[in-house]
Motif scaffolding. Structure first.
Motif, short mmCIF file in Angstrom:
data_model
loop_
_atom_site.label_atom_id
_atom_site.label_comp_id
_atom_site.label_asym_id
_atom_site.label_seq_id
_atom_site.Cartn_x
_atom_site.Cartn_y
_atom_site.Cartn_z
N ASP A 180 83.73 91.83 12.17
CA ASP A 180 83.07 93.15 12.00
C ASP A 180 81.73 93.05 11.29
N HIS A 181 81.21 91.84 10.81
CA HIS A 181 80.09 91.94 10.15
C HIS A 181 79.33 90.67 10.09
N TRP A 182 77.98 90.76 9.77
CA TRP A 182 77.30 89.30 9.56
C TRP A 182 77.74 89.13 8.08
N CYS A 183 77.90 87.72 7.81
CA CYS A 183 78.25 87.32 6.33
C CYS A 183 77.14 86.57 5.96
N LYS A 184 76.52 86.92 4.68
CA LYS A 184 75.60 86.11 4.15
C LYS A 184 76.06 85.25 2.89
N LYS A 185 77.33 85.29 2.66
CA LYS A 185 78.02 84.71 1.57
C LYS A 185 77.88 83.03 1.77
N GLY A 186 77.91 82.17 0.98
CA GLY A 186 77.93 81.09 1.19
C GLY A 186 79.41 80.52 1.26
N HIS A 187 79.67 79.37 1.87
CA HIS A 187 80.97 78.90 1.95
C HIS A 187 81.06 77.45 2.36
N VAL A 188 82.23 76.87 2.09
CA VAL A 188 82.68 75.54 2.25
C VAL A 188 83.85 75.68 3.13
N LEU A 189 84.00 75.68 4.45
CA LEU A 189 85.01 76.16 5.24
C LEU A 189 85.64 75.05 6.19
N LEU A 190 86.87 74.75 6.37
CA LEU A 190 87.52 73.75 6.66
C LEU A 190 88.61 74.35 7.83
N CYS A 191 88.48 73.88 9.15
CA CYS A 191 89.32 74.34 10.03
C CYS A 191 90.68 73.48 10.18
#
Length: 109
Positions: free
Chosen positions: A52-63
């Motif tokens: 429901d939003h555009w995110c501007k936070k940084g992440h390291v994301l693993l599926c």
């Protein structure tokens, strides 16, 4: 990312409370741990999830399971399958995700 003042530890994610978060469609569930300035999450998106939003936070994301579709504000699109990851800095490139099939993700930010 600077990680300071966190002693060695383990996390049994099944014992962490699951909280529901907003979405345009579907549901998002987070299990969250905070270690100093570092937030670590196990995130589950139900099939049909739409952010429901555009995110501007940084992440390291693993599926870990399922499939994640991520769109950047400039129109580029990426699909993550289990074992794939992405990384983005804070305030670098706004992004939003959908998960037609559902997904389980491990996120550090």
């Amino acid at each position: 990312m600077q990680i300071d003042g966190i002693p060695f530890g383990t996390t049994d994610w099944s014992g962490i409370e699951r909280t529901e978060h907003s979405a345009l469609e579907g549901k998002a569930f987070w299990r969250t741990q905070q270690f100093g300035e570092v937030r670590v999450r196990m995130v589950e998106y139900t099939p049909g999830y739409v952010s429901d939003h555009w995110c501007k936070k940084g992440h390291v994301l693993l599926c870990l399971q399922g499939q994640l579709h991520t769109e950047l504000e400039d129109g580029r699109r990426f699909t993550l399958e289990p074992g794939m990851s992405y990384q983005v800095a804070d305030q670098a490139e706004a992004h939003r995700s959908t998960s037609p099939l559902g997904a389980t993700l491990f996120v550090v930010d």
